[in-house]
Design a protein around this motif. Structure first.
Motif, PDB file in Angstrom:
ATOM      1  N   ASN A   1       0.835  -1.193   0.000  1.00 32.46           N
ATOM      2  CA  ASN A   1       0.000   0.000   0.000  1.00 32.46           C
ATOM      3  C   ASN A   1       0.874   1.249   0.000  1.00 32.46           C
ATOM      4  OD1 ASN A   1      -2.952  -1.101   0.756  1.00 32.46           O
ATOM      5  ND2 ASN A   1      -1.410  -2.246   1.902  1.00 32.46           N
TER       6      ASN A   1
ATOM      7  N   ASP B   1       0.729   5.473   0.224  1.00 36.85           N
ATOM      8  CA  ASP B   1       0.003   6.711   0.511  1.00 36.85           C
ATOM      9  C   ASP B   1       0.898   7.878   0.114  1.00 36.85           C
ATOM     10  OD1 ASP B   1      -1.299   8.920   1.665  1.00 36.85           O
ATOM     11  OD2 ASP B   1      -0.488   8.464   3.657  1.00 36.85           O
TER      12      ASP B   1
ATOM     13  N   LYS C   1      -4.125   6.917   4.060  1.00 40.64           N
ATOM     14  CA  LYS C   1      -4.988   6.057   3.260  1.00 40.64           C
ATOM     15  C   LYS C   1      -4.264   5.738   1.963  1.00 40.64           C
ATOM     16  CE  LYS C   1      -9.295   8.030   5.054  1.00 40.64           C
ATOM     17  NZ  LYS C   1     -10.561   8.732   4.690  1.00 40.64           N
ATOM     18  N   GLU C   2      -4.336   4.495   1.538  1.00 42.05           N
ATOM     19  CA  GLU C   2      -3.613   4.098   0.343  1.00 42.05           C
ATOM     20  C   GLU C   2      -4.182   4.767  -0.899  1.00 42.05           C
ATOM     21  OE1 GLU C   2      -6.254   0.518   1.529  1.00 42.05           O
ATOM     22  OE2 GLU C   2      -5.261   2.235   2.456  1.00 42.05           O
ATOM     23  N   ASP C   3      -3.289   5.341  -1.692  1.00 41.51           N
ATOM     24  CA  ASP C   3      -3.672   5.927  -2.976  1.00 41.51           C
ATOM     25  C   ASP C   3      -3.415   4.959  -4.118  1.00 41.51           C
ATOM     26  OD1 ASP C   3      -4.310   8.722  -2.079  1.00 41.51           O
ATOM     27  OD2 ASP C   3      -2.235   8.599  -1.398  1.00 41.51           O
TER      28      ASP C   3
ATOM     29  N   PRO D   1      -6.754   1.379  -5.841  1.00 40.37           N
ATOM     30  CA  PRO D   1      -7.510   0.224  -5.338  1.00 40.37           C
ATOM     31  C   PRO D   1      -9.001   0.372  -5.567  1.00 40.37           C
ATOM     32  CG  PRO D   1      -6.814   1.633  -3.528  1.00 40.37           C
ATOM     33  CD  PRO D   1      -6.157   2.174  -4.753  1.00 40.37           C
ATOM     34  N   GLU D   2      -9.677  -0.773  -5.585  1.00 43.05           N
ATOM     35  CA  GLU D   2     -11.136  -0.813  -5.704  1.00 43.05           C
ATOM     36  C   GLU D   2     -11.719  -1.306  -4.385  1.00 43.05           C
ATOM     37  OE1 GLU D   2     -12.152  -3.314  -8.949  1.00 43.05           O
ATOM     38  OE2 GLU D   2     -10.993  -2.179 -10.427  1.00 43.05           O
ATOM     39  N   TYR D   3     -12.733  -0.609  -3.885  1.00 42.45           N
ATOM     40  CA  TYR D   3     -13.358  -0.994  -2.616  1.00 42.45           C
ATOM     41  C   TYR D   3     -14.873  -1.038  -2.768  1.00 42.45           C
ATOM     42  CZ  TYR D   3      -8.810  -0.104  -0.512  1.00 42.45           C
ATOM     43  OH  TYR D   3      -7.473  -0.149  -0.209  1.00 42.45           O
TER      44      TYR D   3
ATOM     45  N   ASP E   1     -15.617  -0.930   2.235  1.00 39.25           N
ATOM     46  CA  ASP E   1     -14.893  -1.505   3.365  1.00 39.25           C
ATOM     47  C   ASP E   1     -13.401  -1.248   3.191  1.00 39.25           C
ATOM     48  OD1 ASP E   1     -14.662  -3.142   1.189  1.00 39.25           O
ATOM     49  OD2 ASP E   1     -15.737  -4.816   2.099  1.00 39.25           O
ATOM     50  N   GLU E   2     -13.052   0.012   2.937  1.00 42.07           N
ATOM     51  CA  GLU E   2     -11.666   0.417   2.722  1.00 42.07           C
ATOM     52  C   GLU E   2     -10.772  -0.017   3.873  1.00 42.07           C
ATOM     53  OE1 GLU E   2      -9.169   4.581   1.964  1.00 42.07           O
ATOM     54  OE2 GLU E   2     -11.349   4.559   2.090  1.00 42.07           O
ATOM     55  N   GLY E   3      -9.628  -0.613   3.549  1.00 40.79           N
ATOM     56  CA  GLY E   3      -8.674  -1.046   4.553  1.00 40.79           C
ATOM     57  C   GLY E   3      -8.941  -2.424   5.110  1.00 40.79           C
TER      58      GLY E   3
ATOM     59  N   SER F   1      -9.932  -6.199  -0.065  1.00 45.75           N
ATOM     60  CA  SER F   1      -9.387  -5.753  -1.338  1.00 45.75           C
ATOM     61  C   SER F   1      -9.918  -6.633  -2.467  1.00 45.75           C
ATOM     62  CB  SER F   1      -7.856  -5.819  -1.339  1.00 45.75           C
ATOM     63  OG  SER F   1      -7.304  -4.867  -0.466  1.00 45.75           O
TER      64      SER F   1
END
Length: 232
Positions: A84, A86, A92-94, A114-116, A119-121, A124
């Motif tokens: 990940n 940021d 937060k991951e970009d 990323p695609e969410y 439920d980010e984090g 995946s």
């Protein structure tokens, strides 16, 4: 790999990446993770020998006996390794780089957004719509490194690079010793890990954020961490 699948996070290691070498390690995990195919031992991020590149390394399944890594442990097709990145210091991951085994190869996706599903984090989705690059998984006798689009890829057993005198550390905790009085004995000598390595041009990442590190305020910074996620 025609369909995207959801993976839930079960372990991770984090750090802030500069242009210098930095690392994070966690060889002694909780019982629910320790010894599993998703157990993360080390995470390294550093500038490559080519100073235009970054290198990310995730080591999993630590404490493998020397010479037997591919016999006693293999990469798990139900476990996704996710790097990940940021870029703007909001934690937060970009971008993510994903690695997952299929057959005799490790397949890499990204770096990509990323695609969410709300439920980010926590979960995946494999980014099958992004570019896929692959490398045959190495064995002790067959070392494979792929170079594709300026990116170098490796997956396979390596000697554990982490140095720690665990016995002296335990003696200090028990009050039987008060200091590390010599160079110590490497508890991890002769042990192996399974490594996932990607070296990529810095130009593939957006610019980092300046002003984060007070000791080097003009150096662009990234927050970088790695997670292992199991298919659900």
């Amino acid at each position: 790999m025609k369909k995207s699948k959801l993976f839930a996070v079960i372990g991770g290691l984090g750090m802030v990446a500069l242009s210098a070498f930095l690392m994070s390690a966690d060889h002694m995990d909780a019982p629910s993770v320790k010894g599993s195919s998703a157990d993360i031992a080390d995470f390294y991020a550093f500038q490559g020998e080519n100073n235009n590149n970054f290198v990310f390394v995730a080591n999993i399944q630590g404490l493998l006996p020397a010479g037997q890594a591919t016999e006693q442990a293999v990469f798990d097709e139900s476990v996704l390794i996710e790097f990940n990145i940021d870029k703007d210091n909001d934690l937060k991951e970009d971008l993510v780089i994903q690695a997952i085994k299929r057959g005799d190869s490790m397949h890499f996706f990204g770096p990509a957004v990323p695609e969410y599903t709300g439920d980010e984090g926590l979960r995946s989705t494999i980014l099958t719509s992004s570019t896929r690059r692959s490398v045959k998984i190495s064995t002790i006798d067959d070392i494979e490194v792929a170079e594709i689009d300026g990116i170098k890829l490796f997956a396979g057993p390596r000697e554990d690079p982490f140095f720690f005198d665990l016995n002296k550390y335990n003696s200090i905790l028990a009050g039987d010793a008060t200091e590390f009085s010599s160079q110590g004995t490497d508890y991890y000598a002769g042990k192996n890990v399974l490594s996932v390595v990607i070296e990529l041009p810095k130009s593939m990442l957006p610019g980092g954020t300046v002003g984060v590190n007070q000791f080097s305020p003009n150096t662009p910074m990234y927050n970088v961490w790695v997670e292992s996620k199991r298919k659900i």
